[in-house]
Enzyme design. Sequence first.
Site, PDB file in Angstrom:
ATOM      1  N   GLY A 103       0.856  -1.186   0.000  1.00 53.06           N
ATOM      2  CA  GLY A 103       0.000   0.000   0.000  1.00 53.06           C
ATOM      3  C   GLY A 103       0.886   1.228   0.000  1.00 53.06           C
ATOM      4  O   GLY A 103       2.081   1.125   0.290  1.00 53.06           O
ATOM      5  N   CYS A 135       5.283  -6.123   1.645  1.00 50.43           N
ATOM      6  CA  CYS A 135       5.610  -4.692   1.570  1.00 50.43           C
ATOM      7  C   CYS A 135       4.932  -3.912   2.714  1.00 50.43           C
ATOM      8  O   CYS A 135       5.279  -4.124   3.867  1.00 50.43           O
ATOM      9  CB  CYS A 135       5.254  -4.153   0.186  1.00 50.43           C
ATOM     10  SG  CYS A 135       6.042  -2.575  -0.142  1.00 50.43           S
ATOM     11  N   TYR A 136       3.953  -3.094   2.432  1.00 51.52           N
ATOM     12  CA  TYR A 136       3.273  -2.382   3.526  1.00 51.52           C
ATOM     13  C   TYR A 136       2.730  -3.378   4.556  1.00 51.52           C
ATOM     14  O   TYR A 136       2.812  -3.155   5.762  1.00 51.52           O
ATOM     15  CB  TYR A 136       2.125  -1.523   2.970  1.00 51.52           C
ATOM     16  CG  TYR A 136       1.370  -0.758   4.049  1.00 51.52           C
ATOM     17  CD1 TYR A 136       1.849   0.462   4.517  1.00 51.52           C
ATOM     18  CD2 TYR A 136       0.194  -1.265   4.611  1.00 51.52           C
ATOM     19  CE1 TYR A 136       1.177   1.153   5.519  1.00 51.52           C
ATOM     20  CE2 TYR A 136      -0.478  -0.586   5.603  1.00 51.52           C
ATOM     21  CZ  TYR A 136       0.013   0.625   6.055  1.00 51.52           C
ATOM     22  OH  TYR A 136      -0.657   1.311   7.047  1.00 51.52           O
ATOM     23  N   HIS A 195       7.989  -7.924  -3.504  1.00 52.24           N
ATOM     24  CA  HIS A 195       6.693  -8.341  -4.067  1.00 52.24           C
ATOM     25  C   HIS A 195       6.836  -9.691  -4.770  1.00 52.24           C
ATOM     26  O   HIS A 195       7.202  -9.728  -5.951  1.00 52.24           O
ATOM     27  CB  HIS A 195       6.197  -7.290  -5.062  1.00 52.24           C
ATOM     28  CG  HIS A 195       5.718  -6.047  -4.390  1.00 52.24           C
ATOM     29  ND1 HIS A 195       4.434  -5.898  -3.935  1.00 52.24           N
ATOM     30  CD2 HIS A 195       6.371  -4.914  -4.065  1.00 52.24           C
ATOM     31  CE1 HIS A 195       4.301  -4.718  -3.370  1.00 52.24           C
ATOM     32  NE2 HIS A 195       5.457  -4.096  -3.427  1.00 52.24           N
ATOM     33  N   GLU A 213       4.626 -11.557  -5.926  1.00 52.84           N
ATOM     34  CA  GLU A 213       3.577 -11.769  -6.927  1.00 52.84           C
ATOM     35  C   GLU A 213       3.944 -11.234  -8.307  1.00 52.84           C
ATOM     36  O   GLU A 213       3.320 -11.580  -9.313  1.00 52.84           O
ATOM     37  CB  GLU A 213       2.265 -11.109  -6.445  1.00 52.84           C
ATOM     38  CG  GLU A 213       2.241  -9.581  -6.437  1.00 52.84           C
ATOM     39  CD  GLU A 213       2.882  -8.949  -5.197  1.00 52.84           C
ATOM     40  OE1 GLU A 213       3.663  -9.628  -4.516  1.00 52.84           O
ATOM     41  OE2 GLU A 213       2.627  -7.758  -4.924  1.00 52.84           O
ATOM     42  N   ASP A 233     -17.164 -12.264 -21.734  1.00 55.31           N
ATOM     43  CA  ASP A 233     -17.854 -12.432 -20.448  1.00 55.31           C
ATOM     44  C   ASP A 233     -19.319 -12.809 -20.633  1.00 55.31           C
ATOM     45  O   ASP A 233     -19.811 -13.766 -20.030  1.00 55.31           O
ATOM     46  CB  ASP A 233     -17.770 -11.146 -19.605  1.00 55.31           C
ATOM     47  CG  ASP A 233     -16.339 -10.757 -19.336  1.00 55.31           C
ATOM     48  OD1 ASP A 233     -15.458 -11.615 -19.520  1.00 55.31           O
ATOM     49  OD2 ASP A 233     -16.098  -9.595 -18.955  1.00 55.31           O
ATOM     50  N   LYS A 281     -10.423 -12.505 -15.445  1.00 52.91           N
ATOM     51  CA  LYS A 281     -10.607 -12.630 -16.898  1.00 52.91           C
ATOM     52  C   LYS A 281     -10.000 -13.923 -17.465  1.00 52.91           C
ATOM     53  O   LYS A 281     -10.642 -14.621 -18.246  1.00 52.91           O
ATOM     54  CB  LYS A 281      -9.950 -11.421 -17.576  1.00 52.91           C
ATOM     55  CG  LYS A 281     -10.314 -11.248 -19.020  1.00 52.91           C
ATOM     56  CD  LYS A 281     -11.669 -10.650 -19.138  1.00 52.91           C
ATOM     57  CE  LYS A 281     -12.101 -10.458 -20.545  1.00 52.91           C
ATOM     58  NZ  LYS A 281     -13.369  -9.704 -20.601  1.00 52.91           N
TER      59      LYS A 281
END
Length: 513
Positions: A55, A82-83, A169, A171, A227, A369
């Site tokens: 964040g 992180c944050y 991070h 990810e 979608d 998605k």
Amino acid sequence: MSRELIIVLDFGGQYNQLIARRVREAGVYCEVHPYTMPLKELKEKNPKGIILTGGPNSVYDMKSPHYDVELFKSGIPILGICYGAQLIAWSMGGTVETAPVSEYGKTAITVDNKDCLFKDVEDETVMWMSHTDYIAKAPEGFTVTAHTPVCPVAAMENRDAGVFAVQFHPEVTHSVRGTEVLRSFIYDVCGCAGDWKMESFVESTIEEIRAKVGNGKALCALSGGVDSSVAAVLMSKAIGKQLTCVFVDHGLLRKDEGDEVEAVFGPDGEYELNFIRVNAQQRFYDKLAGVTEPEAKRKIIGEEFIRVFEEEAKKIGAVDFLVQGTIYPDIIESGLGDSAVIKSHHNVGGLPDYVDFKEIIEPLRLLFKDEVRRAGLELGIPEYLVFRQPFPGPGLGVRIIGEVTAEKCRIVQEADAIYREEIAKAGLDKSINQYFAALTNMRSVGVMGDFRTYDYAVALRAVTTEDFMTAEATEIPWQVLQTVMNRIVNEVDGVNRVLYDLTSKPPGTVEFE
Ligand code: XMP
């Protein structure tokens, strides 16, 4: 469906959804919730683990998002990123300070303890860093498990409490062994089996829809996009003819698209459902006549769509359920609220106020998605539909600069069809994230044979992007562009010039309006 759950607690970081996707890629169902979700509610969801996101704030600013410290004593495995890592340190009695230098980008990390999170990581590795504050001192009971020249605590853990923290991070794909770190947390720390699969999702969703709809009737606005197509097929497999799909052809679709949608979903297609195609092209052109302002055009298209849909719905009469193709990123409530609205995105299928229905049903509301596409393949939907590039709700309306007319639609449809054909021939269609022709509002002088022409300029756009928030113009081989240009000026009446748009986003946007 197995329902092992990991919760991503969102503190406003830009990668919150990416973390959730990584967890799902590891075969564990994952939900993102804002940091404002009370501990009691979190616990009721019975998660196998919780990941605290990054964040933009400083933990020692009291206005920053904090969390009930009881969380860290709850026994639920926690990973702070992180944050989130700094929050753990701060909440548990460590110190967080502003680093002498910010670390940003790929950063060499030294692993100090390979027992747990780093078991599949080399002693020296590269992870993605993006921070100014850092953990200067780990709280009591924590061991430092990695460091960098700037960061004395790049990772720490208190295994007894089940609390882990990483400053980098994991990810982000730039983190070389980031996935391994996340997977160690998911499997080894949280004890997940990782058996969340698309196949089981599809089966259980069909069961859920059947149970919910019973003998009721459902109505779905079908745009032909990924979608709404996947939502319609899921519904059709569950309830067959109790489903009616209304497809509004607003005349702003790509060449032949209306017929293609009808071929798949109409009476000659393979799905059991009631299909209604409304040919409302002229109605939209009439409404758009003389309108040049982009937001005004978007608004007209959105409203007219709802009018047409509403009229059809009235003919059908009351239904029990209205199907929406909403997907997970649409419903994740950000930890820190929305950022500025640049364009009012209108998604076909937006909520008509006036349709007589009792309840909304959103069969894709839990999927990202790429997962929607996987569900589509699982359901046997043709690949060309499943892997369609994004197409904006207002369609060619935002690819024709200035006033929209039937003639301009024809020009842009033809030019776009040629462009798509040549891109596919060159084998580039899978690698370019989005590409299309647009019609500038500019006419210029040219020469054709012995004659002077005064015709439109078509602009070609192609972008490479991960998330459509930022994008780069794609480098298309010159030869391919020349072939496209030659064909467009020769085959499309009313065009004598072709331009290639080099603009990245920002400052440009992907669409022209
Ligand atoms: P922009 O032009 O905002 O586009 O850079 C980013 C992505 O969003 C798509 N887009 C839309 N999609 N309704 C949609 O469903 C819309 O109104 C809309 N406007 C833009 C665009 O095609 C690109 O993929």
